[in-house]
Design a protein around this motif. Structure first.
Motif, mmCIF file in Angstrom:
data_model
loop_
_atom_site.group_PDB
_atom_site.id
_atom_site.type_symbol
_atom_site.label_atom_id
_atom_site.label_comp_id
_atom_site.label_asym_id
_atom_site.label_seq_id
_atom_site.Cartn_x
_atom_site.Cartn_y
_atom_site.Cartn_z
ATOM 1 N N LEU A 1 2.583 -2.171 28.672
ATOM 2 C CA LEU A 1 3.554 -1.965 27.598
ATOM 3 C C LEU A 1 4.732 -2.924 27.759
ATOM 4 N N HIS B 1 0.407 10.358 29.380
ATOM 5 C CA HIS B 1 1.289 9.480 28.604
ATOM 6 C C HIS B 1 0.410 8.872 27.517
ATOM 7 N N HIS C 1 6.147 7.220 22.097
ATOM 8 C CA HIS C 1 5.560 7.489 23.404
ATOM 9 C C HIS C 1 5.591 9.006 23.572
ATOM 10 N N HIS D 1 -0.037 7.677 23.110
ATOM 11 C CA HIS D 1 0.668 7.022 22.012
ATOM 12 C C HIS D 1 0.117 7.477 20.673
HETATM 13 CU CU CU Z 1 4.314 4.980 26.083
#
Ligand code: CU
Length: 304
Positions: free
Chosen positions: A236, A131, A118, A133
């Motif tokens: 998530l 945010h 993350h 990935h």
């Molecule tokens: Cu994340």
């Protein structure tokens, strides 16, 4: 590589004469690109629904309820490479390499919250938040494209878990050339609208004291009808995620808190339990999933 070159081609400030973007040499990078802060400290900010942590023993990365089992810190070192000069005008391809203390790439990582890494990208004034990935490419290398929407300093919190080891956060720094305002707009409002979602933040106590356990309740309403949204889904693997950063200069992994949502709370209400380690101003970003679209609700809090 084609993808990267295409992205770079639209920035007028860049000259790439062909070949692989990863071969962009260092002459293109002074001040305008990523600098690396290698960091071997396991972070201290992760908070699992208020479970108390034992400093230095590692932590259960998620969903943990009071396990105090020892998880060995990985003491990994992260380095950041920008594939080109960093500008505000286009997403920049970044590579993050995770190595052990001896400099050998670490190959195996554990997924947590559905991802191998993350990455939180914030401007140092905490105005910009992302945010994302990164994709694991093998041999310790993660790749991602990141946006840097304004000039100035950025801190990247890369949150990962070396296989079998404690979760670790490494901070990485990026400097984007240009003039930055560098003043945080601290807005202590507790009700705000984010697109089609109205969010209200409620705290379990009127004054937050450092070190105290606090319940943070995000009350979400559909802005169209003031009813709890019917399309909230897990994000998530959980009802929501909350990233909290203490306003600091420089930002370090000690300023980072990641809280998980509690299960089984009323519709439209997402609860987090955390504690703020130091007095100061903190910005928090709650992230929720409305039918596949991620809502990011940000609030400031003042901790005494
Ligand atoms: Cu994340």
């Amino acid at each position: 590589m084609k993808r990267i070159l295409t992205a770079l081609a639209i920035t007028s400030t860049l000259v790439i004469t062909g070949g692989c973007a990863s071969e962009v040499n260092s002459s293109q990078t002074p001040s305008g690109s990523a600098t690396t802060v290698a960091d071997a400290n396991p972070h201290s900010g992760h908070n699992n629904m208020g479970d108390s942590k034992t400093p230095g023993t590692g932590e259960n990365p998620h969903g943990g309820h009071s396990e105090n089992s020892f998880i060995e810190p990985a003491n990994a070192v992260a380095t950041l490479t920008a594939r080109a000069k960093v500008t505000v005008s286009a997403p920049i391809a970044l590579a993050i390499d995770i190595k052990d203390k001896e400099g050998k790439p670490i190959a195996n990582f554990d997924k947590f919250q559905e991802k191998l890494m993350h990455l939180i990208v914030v401007s140092d004034d905490l105005q910009s938040f992302n945010h994302i990935h990164p994709t694991y490419k093998g041999n310790g290398r993660f790749e991602v494209k990141a946006d840097f929407p304004q000039p100035g300093g950025y801190t990247l919190f890369s949150d990962y878990k070396v296989a079998g080891k404690a979760e670790q956060v490494s901070t990485l720094k990026v400097q984007v050339p240009g003039t930055s305002s560098n003043t945080s707009k601290i807005d202590l409002a507790t009700t705000k609208t984010f697109g089609n979602t109205k969010a209200n933040l409620k705290l379990s106590q009127p004054t937050i004291k450092a070190g105290q356990e606090v319940h943070l309740i995000f009350n979400l309403l559909d802005a169209a009808n003031n009813q709890p949204p019917k399309d909230l889904q897990n994000y998530l693997g959980e009802r929501g995620h909350l990233v909290i950063l203490k306003q600091s200069s420089p930002l370090t992994e000690a300023d980072y808190i990641h809280a998980h949502a509690m299960k089984d709370t009323p519709p439209g209400e997402i609860h987090f339990i955390t504690s703020f380690p130091q007095p100061g101003k903190y910005k928090m970003w709650g992230q929720f999933n409305r039918n596949g679209k991620i809502i990011t609700a940000d609030f400031w809090v003042d901790v005494q």
